[in-house]
Motif scaffolding. Sequence first.
Motif: not given
Length: 136
Positions: A32-43, A103-117
């Motif tokens: 369920d990763v978010h990129y610049n505030g939008q949920r884009i998901g892994l796909t 770029v700034f990342y937030e990790f949850r359980e070892g995975r990137v969950c938020n990215v601000y680029s």
Amino acid sequence: MDKQELSDRYRGYIDCLNRQDWPALGQFVDHDVHYNGQRIGLTGYRAMLENDFRAIPDLRFVIDLLIADPPHIAARLCFDCTPVGELFDLPVNGQRVRFTENVFYEFREGRVCNVYSLIDKAAIQSQLPLAKPNDG
């Protein structure tokens, strides 16, 4: 994760990108990763990266600066590449350009969950020839 583990995990993620190992991307990026505030998901995240590599065949992510403060990573990435057409709405068209991404990342359980680029588009634009004035 402590700072070293998070830094190592991030370096593994960058290696995955540079190898274009898309099947392994889910090991590093949350479903369920978010990129610049939008949920884009892994796909969507994978599609974005695949598109980047199509537009920039020689794309390579190079870490210039890395700061780990679990669960966050801050990085300055450097690029020296030759996009085949437009890049960020700029007419690069095969010209070699150099630019950075902060770029700034937030990790949850070892995975990137938020990215601000934030990409330095001004650096790219400054390397392009000036548009010729319209002769009317």
